[in-house]
Design a protein around this motif. Structure first.
Motif, PDB file in Angstrom:
ATOM      1  N   THR A 367     -14.724  12.713  10.024  1.00 53.90           N
ATOM      2  CA  THR A 367     -14.259  13.468   8.862  1.00 53.90           C
ATOM      3  C   THR A 367     -13.941  12.537   7.709  1.00 53.90           C
ATOM      4  O   THR A 367     -14.274  12.811   6.553  1.00 53.90           O
ATOM      5  N   GLY A 368     -13.306  11.401   8.017  1.00 55.91           N
ATOM      6  CA  GLY A 368     -13.004  10.414   6.976  1.00 55.91           C
ATOM      7  C   GLY A 368     -14.266   9.843   6.356  1.00 55.91           C
ATOM      8  O   GLY A 368     -14.340   9.635   5.137  1.00 55.91           O
ATOM      9  N   ILE A 369     -15.280   9.577   7.189  1.00 51.77           N
ATOM     10  CA  ILE A 369     -16.558   9.084   6.672  1.00 51.77           C
ATOM     11  C   ILE A 369     -17.167  10.100   5.715  1.00 51.77           C
ATOM     12  O   ILE A 369     -17.636   9.759   4.623  1.00 51.77           O
ATOM     13  N   ARG A 370     -17.161  11.360   6.123  1.00 56.25           N
ATOM     14  CA  ARG A 370     -17.748  12.404   5.276  1.00 56.25           C
ATOM     15  C   ARG A 370     -16.993  12.525   3.959  1.00 56.25           C
ATOM     16  O   ARG A 370     -17.606  12.667   2.890  1.00 56.25           O
ATOM     17  N   ARG A 371     -15.678  12.462   4.004  1.00 56.27           N
ATOM     18  CA  ARG A 371     -14.896  12.592   2.769  1.00 56.27           C
ATOM     19  C   ARG A 371     -15.159  11.425   1.823  1.00 56.27           C
ATOM     20  O   ARG A 371     -15.285  11.615   0.605  1.00 56.27           O
ATOM     21  N   ARG A 372     -15.225  10.213   2.361  1.00 54.94           N
ATOM     22  CA  ARG A 372     -15.497   9.049   1.502  1.00 54.94           C
ATOM     23  C   ARG A 372     -16.864   9.173   0.845  1.00 54.94           C
ATOM     24  O   ARG A 372     -17.030   8.857  -0.338  1.00 54.94           O
ATOM     25  N   ALA A 373     -17.869   9.604   1.630  1.00 55.59           N
ATOM     26  CA  ALA A 373     -19.220   9.715   1.083  1.00 55.59           C
ATOM     27  C   ALA A 373     -19.298  10.834   0.046  1.00 55.59           C
ATOM     28  O   ALA A 373     -19.898  10.661  -1.022  1.00 55.59           O
ATOM     29  N   GLU A 374     -18.692  11.975   0.353  1.00 56.89           N
ATOM     30  CA  GLU A 374     -18.769  13.109  -0.560  1.00 56.89           C
ATOM     31  C   GLU A 374     -18.029  12.832  -1.863  1.00 56.89           C
ATOM     32  O   GLU A 374     -18.365  13.413  -2.894  1.00 56.89           O
ATOM     33  N   ALA A 375     -17.031  11.957  -1.828  1.00 52.81           N
ATOM     34  CA  ALA A 375     -16.321  11.600  -3.059  1.00 52.81           C
ATOM     35  C   ALA A 375     -17.256  10.918  -4.057  1.00 52.81           C
ATOM     36  O   ALA A 375     -16.999  10.936  -5.260  1.00 52.81           O
ATOM     37  N   HIS A 376     -18.351  10.310  -3.563  1.00 50.30           N
ATOM     38  CA  HIS A 376     -19.353   9.683  -4.432  1.00 50.30           C
ATOM     39  C   HIS A 376     -20.616  10.533  -4.531  1.00 50.30           C
ATOM     40  O   HIS A 376     -21.675  10.017  -4.902  1.00 50.30           O
ATOM     41  N   ASP A 377     -20.504  11.814  -4.173  1.00 48.31           N
ATOM     42  CA  ASP A 377     -21.653  12.711  -4.185  1.00 48.31           C
ATOM     43  C   ASP A 377     -22.723  12.234  -3.212  1.00 48.31           C
ATOM     44  O   ASP A 377     -23.924  12.440  -3.427  1.00 48.31           O
ATOM     45  N   GLY A 378     -22.288  11.592  -2.133  1.00 44.46           N
ATOM     46  CA  GLY A 378     -23.207  11.128  -1.109  1.00 44.46           C
ATOM     47  C   GLY A 378     -23.342  12.134   0.011  1.00 44.46           C
ATOM     48  O   GLY A 378     -22.685  13.185   0.015  1.00 44.46           O
ATOM     49  N   THR A 379     -24.201  11.818   0.943  1.00 42.58           N
ATOM     50  CA  THR A 379     -24.444  12.701   2.080  1.00 42.58           C
ATOM     51  C   THR A 379     -24.288  11.922   3.378  1.00 42.58           C
ATOM     52  O   THR A 379     -24.526  10.710   3.431  1.00 42.58           O
ATOM     53  N   VAL A 380     -23.885  12.632   4.415  1.00 40.25           N
ATOM     54  CA  VAL A 380     -23.730  12.049   5.747  1.00 40.25           C
ATOM     55  C   VAL A 380     -24.583  12.867   6.715  1.00 40.25           C
ATOM     56  O   VAL A 380     -24.497  14.095   6.738  1.00 40.25           O
ATOM     57  N   THR A 381     -25.389  12.173   7.495  1.00 39.15           N
ATOM     58  CA  THR A 381     -26.211  12.825   8.513  1.00 39.15           C
ATOM     59  C   THR A 381     -25.869  12.230   9.866  1.00 39.15           C
ATOM     60  O   THR A 381     -25.951  11.008  10.056  1.00 39.15           O
ATOM     61  N   LEU A 382     -25.441  13.081  10.785  1.00 40.20           N
ATOM     62  CA  LEU A 382     -25.104  12.639  12.139  1.00 40.20           C
ATOM     63  C   LEU A 382     -26.178  13.136  13.088  1.00 40.20           C
ATOM     64  O   LEU A 382     -26.431  14.333  13.181  1.00 40.20           O
ATOM     65  N   THR A 383     -26.799  12.202  13.800  1.00 41.36           N
ATOM     66  CA  THR A 383     -27.779  12.540  14.834  1.00 41.36           C
ATOM     67  C   THR A 383     -27.266  11.969  16.149  1.00 41.36           C
ATOM     68  O   THR A 383     -27.205  10.754  16.313  1.00 41.36           O
ATOM     69  N   SER A 384     -26.868  12.857  17.054  1.00 46.78           N
ATOM     70  CA  SER A 384     -26.250  12.385  18.290  1.00 46.78           C
ATOM     71  C   SER A 384     -26.588  13.326  19.443  1.00 46.78           C
ATOM     72  O   SER A 384     -25.722  14.053  19.937  1.00 46.78           O
ATOM     73  N   PRO A 385     -27.846  13.330  19.894  1.00 47.71           N
ATOM     74  CA  PRO A 385     -28.180  14.164  21.055  1.00 47.71           C
ATOM     75  C   PRO A 385     -27.489  13.665  22.308  1.00 47.71           C
ATOM     76  O   PRO A 385     -27.115  12.478  22.407  1.00 47.71           O
ATOM     77  N   VAL A 386     -27.274  14.539  23.238  1.00 47.47           N
ATOM     78  CA  VAL A 386     -26.664  14.145  24.510  1.00 47.47           C
ATOM     79  C   VAL A 386     -27.552  13.104  25.185  1.00 47.47           C
ATOM     80  O   VAL A 386     -28.757  13.300  25.336  1.00 47.47           O
ATOM     81  N   GLY A 387     -26.976  11.991  25.558  1.00 46.71           N
ATOM     82  CA  GLY A 387     -27.727  10.889  26.136  1.00 46.71           C
ATOM     83  C   GLY A 387     -28.022   9.787  25.147  1.00 46.71           C
ATOM     84  O   GLY A 387     -28.473   8.714  25.544  1.00 46.71           O
ATOM     85  N   GLY A 388     -27.757  10.053  23.847  1.00 44.71           N
ATOM     86  CA  GLY A 388     -27.942   9.065  22.817  1.00 44.71           C
ATOM     87  C   GLY A 388     -29.380   8.951  22.367  1.00 44.71           C
ATOM     88  O   GLY A 388     -30.256   9.665  22.865  1.00 44.71           O
ATOM     89  N   PRO A 389     -29.677   8.080  21.413  1.00 50.82           N
ATOM     90  CA  PRO A 389     -28.697   7.270  20.679  1.00 50.82           C
ATOM     91  C   PRO A 389     -27.994   8.079  19.595  1.00 50.82           C
ATOM     92  O   PRO A 389     -28.417   9.192  19.268  1.00 50.82           O
ATOM     93  N   THR A 390     -26.923   7.495  19.060  1.00 47.26           N
ATOM     94  CA  THR A 390     -26.176   8.130  17.976  1.00 47.26           C
ATOM     95  C   THR A 390     -26.413   7.347  16.688  1.00 47.26           C
ATOM     96  O   THR A 390     -26.313   6.124  16.683  1.00 47.26           O
ATOM     97  N   THR A 391     -26.730   8.068  15.626  1.00 49.78           N
ATOM     98  CA  THR A 391     -26.943   7.438  14.318  1.00 49.78           C
ATOM     99  C   THR A 391     -26.116   8.172  13.275  1.00 49.78           C
ATOM    100  O   THR A 391     -26.215   9.396  13.143  1.00 49.78           O
ATOM    101  N   VAL A 392     -25.296   7.421  12.563  1.00 47.01           N
ATOM    102  CA  VAL A 392     -24.558   7.939  11.406  1.00 47.01           C
ATOM    103  C   VAL A 392     -25.210   7.347  10.171  1.00 47.01           C
ATOM    104  O   VAL A 392     -25.175   6.129   9.975  1.00 47.01           O
ATOM    105  N   GLU A 393     -25.838   8.199   9.379  1.00 48.18           N
ATOM    106  CA  GLU A 393     -26.532   7.723   8.179  1.00 48.18           C
ATOM    107  C   GLU A 393     -25.825   8.244   6.938  1.00 48.18           C
ATOM    108  O   GLU A 393     -25.575   9.447   6.824  1.00 48.18           O
TER     109      GLU A 393
END
Length: 400
Positions: A367-393
């Motif tokens: 949530t903190g990551i999303r708030r920081r990014a959105e404050a700059h009009d940025g976007t956050v994409t979370l890809t985390s299927p069960v079993g991995g891998p997890t990517t926060v972009e």
């Protein structure tokens, strides 16, 4: 990774898969409650606004579950279903999730229940009615203890199915939502307005939280140290004439207290803007973060020139929060931080090989990551299927 760690990771993957397939079955059930009345109303050429509103509400539940943006207002006519791309995609998702998603969820839950049914069969089969003493597959009828032990082996089979097949079922169940419920290229203006309103509120909240954090750090730490220095200097001044030895001891304590106050003040300053970020560059700051992370981290940074200080600071703190999550929750053995600049967009991606299944709404870190990014009009994409891998972009506009 040791054998024990691999087993633990696989168990976590299986448990998380059962949890997600269960929640997915629940949203599929809701989708079915909406889809069938909506299908009948479409056939009759009379689409009730209430049914379309419920479709949007169920779709938003799935969006939140998958970490996708929400906020579109519901359409209220048959023409909207035909002409609006988003509503049309939602209708296709509703049909797929109410049918295939429901069946996948039911099958996944059945596998999990059959672990107990067949695994414990040798203990209870004698107490079951004669016609019900069968394994989960319904055949054959068991009449001996040896046969019951063989049924117990089915429980082991279902257990391995849970570990290796149910995660795949979760991916299949979530695939329509990830493809059909994403905002299209022509994103609705209402969603954009709602997003900007939420972004502004989140930025103000984040700013207030940061100010309170700095105030607490200065008040509870540095200020108390400086008060102690002042008290000790006063005591030393009074003792310098009558007992120089005591005065020297007090001055030594005052010096120690001033050094602690200086160290705490430096820590507060670093938490506002790390010196390595201002003195050198963002790739160097990320390399410094990677060196202190408990999980081995590879940094791949290719950013010509510098971006705005606020953008670099946001990227730095996003990477720090993401690596903290990797170390605490992912069970990963390694991670990668990738930093690139594409035209006027700074792209930061943190990838780990952990057990996956991260929830965008499951903790304050994301949530903190999303708030920081959105404050700059940025976007956050979370890809985390069960079993991995997890990517926060994270993508941050960085044009001048």
């Amino acid at each position: 990774m040791t054998v024990v760690e691999a087993v633990r990771r696989r168990l976590r993957i299986g448990i998380r898969a059962v949890e997600r397939v269960t929640v997915g079955w629940g949203t599929a059930f809701l989708a079915g409650l909406v889809f069938w009345p909506l299908a009948v109303s479409v056939v009759l050429r009379r689409v009730a606004p209430f049914a379309l509103g419920r479709m949007r509400a169920v779709a938003d539940i799935e969006r939140r579950r998958l970490g996708l943006p929400t906020g579109l207002p519901p359409q209220t006519s048959l023409r909207a279903v035909v002409t609006d791309p988003t509503t049309g995609r939602e209708l296709r998702w509703l049909a797929l999730h109410a049918t295939a998603g429901f069946l996948l969820g039911m099958f996944g839950l059945t596998i999990a229940v059959d672990i107990l049914r067949d695994g414990l069969f040798p203990l209870y089969w004698r107490f079951a009615p004669a016609e019900d003493a069968v394994p989960a597959i319904g055949w054959p009828l068991i009449r001996t203890q040896n046969g019951a032990w063989l049924v117990g082996l089915f429980g082991v089979f279902w257990f391995f199915m849970t570990l290796y097949v149910v995660p795949l079922m979760v991916r299949l169940q979530e695939l329509p939502g990830r493809r059909l419920l994403r905002p299209g290229p022509g994103e609705d203006m209402a969603m954009r307005i709602a997003e900007l309103t939420a972004t502004r509120a989140a930025a103000l909240d984040a700013h207030a939280v940061e100010l309170r954090r700095i105030e607490r750090a200065l008040h509870d730490g540095t200020q108390n140290r400086l008060v102690a220095v002042s008290v000790l200097l006063g005591a030393a001044r009074r003792a310098v004439q009558r007992d120089p030895a005591t005065a020297d001891e007090i001055l030594e304590k005052a010096q120690s207290a001033s050094e602690l106050a200086l160290a705490e003040l430096r820590a507060v300053v670093r938490s506002i803007l790390p010196p390595v970020l201002s003195d050198r560059s963002l790739p160097d700051a990320l390399a410094s973060l990677a060196a202190t992370c408990p999980v081995p981290v590879t940094v791949d940074a290719n950013v010509p020139g510098r971006c705005a200080a606020s953008v670099e600071a946001t990227a730095y703190f996003v990477a720090a929060e993401a690596l903290t999550n990797v170390a605490k929750h992912s069970g990963a053995s390694r991670a990668t931080v990738t930093l690139t600049r594409e035209a006027d967009v700074l792209r930061l991606a943190v990838t780990d090989d952990g057990h996956g299944g991260a929830d965008a709404d499951g903790g304050t870190g994301l949530t903190g990551i999303r708030r920081r990014a959105e404050a700059h009009d940025g976007t956050v994409t979370l890809t985390s299927p069960v079993g991995g891998p997890t990517t926060v972009e994270v993508r941050l506009p960085c044009g001048l």
